[in-house]
Motif scaffolding. Structure first.
Motif, PDB file in Angstrom:
ATOM      1  N   ALA A  55       0.840  -1.209   0.000  1.00  0.00           N
ATOM      2  CA  ALA A  55       0.000   0.000   0.000  1.00  0.00           C
ATOM      3  C   ALA A  55       0.870   1.252   0.000  1.00  0.00           C
ATOM      4  O   ALA A  55       0.586   2.221  -0.705  1.00  0.00           O
ATOM      5  CB  ALA A  55      -0.934  -0.020   1.206  1.00  0.00           C
ATOM      6  N   ARG A  58       2.534   1.757  -3.459  1.00  0.00           N
ATOM      7  CA  ARG A  58       1.572   2.237  -4.465  1.00  0.00           C
ATOM      8  C   ARG A  58       0.907   3.542  -4.058  1.00  0.00           C
ATOM      9  O   ARG A  58       0.136   4.106  -4.843  1.00  0.00           O
ATOM     10  CB  ARG A  58       0.453   1.202  -4.659  1.00  0.00           C
ATOM     11  CG  ARG A  58       0.876  -0.088  -5.292  1.00  0.00           C
ATOM     12  CD  ARG A  58      -0.311  -1.065  -5.242  1.00  0.00           C
ATOM     13  NE  ARG A  58       0.114  -2.412  -5.555  1.00  0.00           N
ATOM     14  CZ  ARG A  58       0.127  -2.917  -6.794  1.00  0.00           C
ATOM     15  NH1 ARG A  58      -0.258  -2.177  -7.802  1.00  0.00           N
ATOM     16  NH2 ARG A  58       0.526  -4.144  -7.007  1.00  0.00           N
ATOM     17  N   GLU A  59       1.132   3.952  -2.804  1.00  0.00           N
ATOM     18  CA  GLU A  59       0.437   5.132  -2.265  1.00  0.00           C
ATOM     19  C   GLU A  59      -1.060   4.957  -2.416  1.00  0.00           C
ATOM     20  O   GLU A  59      -1.769   5.867  -2.839  1.00  0.00           O
ATOM     21  CB  GLU A  59       0.929   6.404  -2.948  1.00  0.00           C
ATOM     22  CG  GLU A  59       2.382   6.682  -2.644  1.00  0.00           C
ATOM     23  CD  GLU A  59       2.888   7.922  -3.362  1.00  0.00           C
ATOM     24  OE1 GLU A  59       2.132   8.533  -4.119  1.00  0.00           O
ATOM     25  OE2 GLU A  59       4.065   8.276  -3.134  1.00  0.00           O
ATOM     26  N   GLN A  60      -1.540   3.752  -2.077  1.00  0.00           N
ATOM     27  CA  GLN A  60      -2.953   3.440  -2.233  1.00  0.00           C
ATOM     28  C   GLN A  60      -3.497   2.826  -0.959  1.00  0.00           C
ATOM     29  O   GLN A  60      -2.983   1.810  -0.493  1.00  0.00           O
ATOM     30  CB  GLN A  60      -3.128   2.437  -3.380  1.00  0.00           C
ATOM     31  CG  GLN A  60      -3.873   3.007  -4.570  1.00  0.00           C
ATOM     32  CD  GLN A  60      -3.858   2.049  -5.739  1.00  0.00           C
ATOM     33  OE1 GLN A  60      -3.667   0.847  -5.589  1.00  0.00           O
ATOM     34  NE2 GLN A  60      -4.064   2.587  -6.931  1.00  0.00           N
ATOM     35  N   SER A  61      -4.531   3.436  -0.412  1.00  0.00           N
ATOM     36  CA  SER A  61      -5.192   2.860   0.747  1.00  0.00           C
ATOM     37  C   SER A  61      -5.905   1.581   0.342  1.00  0.00           C
ATOM     38  O   SER A  61      -6.364   1.465  -0.789  1.00  0.00           O
ATOM     39  CB  SER A  61      -6.208   3.847   1.323  1.00  0.00           C
ATOM     40  OG  SER A  61      -5.578   5.048   1.682  1.00  0.00           O
ATOM     41  N   ARG A  62      -5.992   0.620   1.261  1.00  0.00           N
ATOM     42  CA  ARG A  62      -6.696  -0.620   0.939  1.00  0.00           C
ATOM     43  C   ARG A  62      -7.114  -1.351   2.196  1.00  0.00           C
ATOM     44  O   ARG A  62      -6.594  -1.105   3.282  1.00  0.00           O
ATOM     45  CB  ARG A  62      -5.805  -1.534   0.090  1.00  0.00           C
ATOM     46  CG  ARG A  62      -4.466  -1.854   0.736  1.00  0.00           C
ATOM     47  CD  ARG A  62      -3.680  -2.880  -0.043  1.00  0.00           C
ATOM     48  NE  ARG A  62      -4.220  -4.205   0.137  1.00  0.00           N
ATOM     49  CZ  ARG A  62      -3.546  -5.325  -0.145  1.00  0.00           C
ATOM     50  NH1 ARG A  62      -2.325  -5.245  -0.661  1.00  0.00           N
ATOM     51  NH2 ARG A  62      -4.075  -6.503   0.057  1.00  0.00           N
ATOM     52  N   HIS A  74      -4.810   2.986   5.730  1.00  0.00           N
ATOM     53  CA  HIS A  74      -5.067   4.301   5.145  1.00  0.00           C
ATOM     54  C   HIS A  74      -3.727   5.001   4.915  1.00  0.00           C
ATOM     55  O   HIS A  74      -3.029   5.347   5.865  1.00  0.00           O
ATOM     56  CB  HIS A  74      -5.947   5.127   6.096  1.00  0.00           C
ATOM     57  CG  HIS A  74      -6.569   6.325   5.442  1.00  0.00           C
ATOM     58  ND1 HIS A  74      -7.320   7.239   6.130  1.00  0.00           N
ATOM     59  CD2 HIS A  74      -6.558   6.744   4.154  1.00  0.00           C
ATOM     60  CE1 HIS A  74      -7.745   8.183   5.291  1.00  0.00           C
ATOM     61  NE2 HIS A  74      -7.289   7.903   4.095  1.00  0.00           N
ATOM     62  N   ARG A 228       7.318   7.172  -9.834  1.00  0.00           N
ATOM     63  CA  ARG A 228       6.819   5.834  -9.492  1.00  0.00           C
ATOM     64  C   ARG A 228       7.902   4.784  -9.605  1.00  0.00           C
ATOM     65  O   ARG A 228       8.411   4.547 -10.702  1.00  0.00           O
ATOM     66  CB  ARG A 228       5.656   5.456 -10.415  1.00  0.00           C
ATOM     67  CG  ARG A 228       4.497   6.423 -10.389  1.00  0.00           C
ATOM     68  CD  ARG A 228       3.754   6.361  -9.084  1.00  0.00           C
ATOM     69  NE  ARG A 228       2.618   7.278  -9.094  1.00  0.00           N
ATOM     70  CZ  ARG A 228       2.108   7.815  -7.999  1.00  0.00           C
ATOM     71  NH1 ARG A 228       2.602   7.523  -6.816  1.00  0.00           N
ATOM     72  NH2 ARG A 228       1.086   8.627  -8.076  1.00  0.00           N
ATOM     73  N   ALA A 239      -3.343  -2.465 -11.400  1.00  0.00           N
ATOM     74  CA  ALA A 239      -3.813  -1.639 -10.280  1.00  0.00           C
ATOM     75  C   ALA A 239      -3.975  -2.487  -9.029  1.00  0.00           C
ATOM     76  O   ALA A 239      -4.161  -3.685  -9.109  1.00  0.00           O
ATOM     77  CB  ALA A 239      -5.119  -0.967 -10.641  1.00  0.00           C
TER      78      ALA A 239
ATOM     79  N   PRO B  41     -13.154   7.672  -3.937  1.00  0.00           N
ATOM     80  CA  PRO B  41     -12.212   6.563  -3.798  1.00  0.00           C
ATOM     81  C   PRO B  41     -12.032   6.094  -2.353  1.00  0.00           C
ATOM     82  O   PRO B  41     -12.396   6.797  -1.408  1.00  0.00           O
ATOM     83  CB  PRO B  41     -10.907   7.161  -4.333  1.00  0.00           C
ATOM     84  CG  PRO B  41     -11.049   8.631  -4.160  1.00  0.00           C
ATOM     85  CD  PRO B  41     -12.509   8.941  -4.289  1.00  0.00           C
TER      86      PRO B  41
END
Lengths: 239, 111
Positions: A55, A58-62, A74, A228, A239, B41
């Motif tokens: 996470a 990727r700088e992506q919350s999950r 988060h 990135r 993704a 999102p």
């Protein structure tokens, strides 16, 4: 969320640290991970640790699901910012495209007729001289600086300020000849080879861009390429 | 595409903290999963106070009312909850999550 943890999170955010907040959505048990160091009561096992690292990369919350629990990861990253020096035609396209890509854009040009709200409806504008403007902008490791004015009086003070900052990307418009001449002048100012190697110039990925819009696309593509981390040869990551 | 700048949203967490300082009861709602064409999102947040004031967003205005109602209970009881909204959910349908998406929203008390 404990108030003390919220305070810690806000302070870390203001200090532009890397932050992940973990919360068990059944129990509310929580932990903060600041610059990779975990604090808090929530236990981080191997599965959660792997999900956390993914996470963050990727700088992506999950939402992580495993070992009978569901933990929300988060990721709170400082904003991506772009300073553009010179308010010409390419800058208009770059400002717009970078804005769509999530960058907070500042356009710097002392010429008020160029750097106008009519030409740049969504960007912040600065009419200060670029070195002063960049001092106010304060480039950090989530910032990119691109000079597009074609005028050494504007571009070089900006590049000098950018090289003294943590900006993750520094780019300069100009032909190879222009780049070489600037390089010599900046060397004379005391910049080392390795410092000057941080400047991407001629700016942008080599996609044969011709029009201002195409050049803007080549520039934002190069900025994202530098931003990135990726495995070479994989292309667009899933993704 | 309009002003979709994920990091330039209202400062939901900062507002939540100020509300705590003012002595208000506060809950935080966070989108934790999305499926299909959800309007906001994962990670989007809404702060709610004990009077039903809120800042931020977890949908395009479709389910905020229902989230605010749930937040009131979370503030009173202190126990976190997980809300589900989707096309098959009557409540979401009534309040207009018409895009066909599904979302899960985690609601927790602050403090």
């Amino acid at each position: 969320m404990e108030t003390a943890q919220l305070d810690r999170l806000l302070a870390s955010r203001d200090a532009k640290r890397s932050i992940a907040r973990l919360a068990d959505i059944a129990t509310g048990a929580e932990a903060l991970v600041i610059d990779g160091k975990a604090e808090g009561a929530l236990a981080i096992d191997a599965g959660l640790e792997a999900a956390l690292q993914d996470a963050l990369a990727r700088e992506q919350s999950r939402l992580y699901e495993g070992e009978g629990r569901r933990v929300f990861i988060h990721v709170l990253t400082p904003p991506l910012r772009l300073a553009i020096v010179g308010a010409g035609h390419i800058s208009q396209y770059l400002s717009s495209i970078a804005g769509e890509a999530g960058f907070d854009v500042t356009v710097i040009d002392p010429r008020t007729t160029y750097a106008s709200a009519a030409r740049f409806p969504r960007a912040k504008l600065s009419h200060d001289w670029p070195d002063v403007a960049l001092e106010g902008f304060g480039p950090d490791r989530r910032s990119a600086v691109v000079t597009l004015s074609h005028d050494p009086k504007l571009d070089e003070p900006a590049l000098a300020a950018a090289l003294r900052s943590d900006a993750f990307y520094v780019g300069a418009l100009g032909s190879r000849k222009t780049q070489a001449q600037r390089r010599e002048r900046m060397k004379a100012q005391g910049f080392s080879e390795s410092e000057l190697n941080r400047i991407h110039g001629p700016v942008g990925l080599d996609i044969g861009a011709l029009s201002p819009a195409e050049i803007a696309i080549a520039i934002i593509a190069q900025i994202i390429d530098v931003l990135r981390p990726k495995k070479k040869g994989v292309g667009v990551r899933a993704a | 595409m309009g002003d979709i700048v994920p990091n330039a949203d209202d400062d939901v967490l900062g507002v939540a903290r100020r509300w705590k300082d003012e002595g208000r009861g506060v809950a935080l709602a966070t989108v934790v999963t999305t499926w299909g064409s959800s309007p906001r999102p994962v990670g989007s947040q809404l702060a709610v106070d004990d009077k039903g004031n809120f800042v931020g967003s977890v949908s395009a205005g479709c389910v905020e009312n229902a989230v605010v109602d749930a937040a009131s209970q979370v503030i009173r009881e202190g126990k976190p909850t997980l809300l589900n909204f989707g096309i098959a959910d009557n409540q979401a349908w009534e309040v207009g999550l018409s895009c066909g998406g599904k979302i899960e929203i985690f609601v927790e008390k602050v403090g």
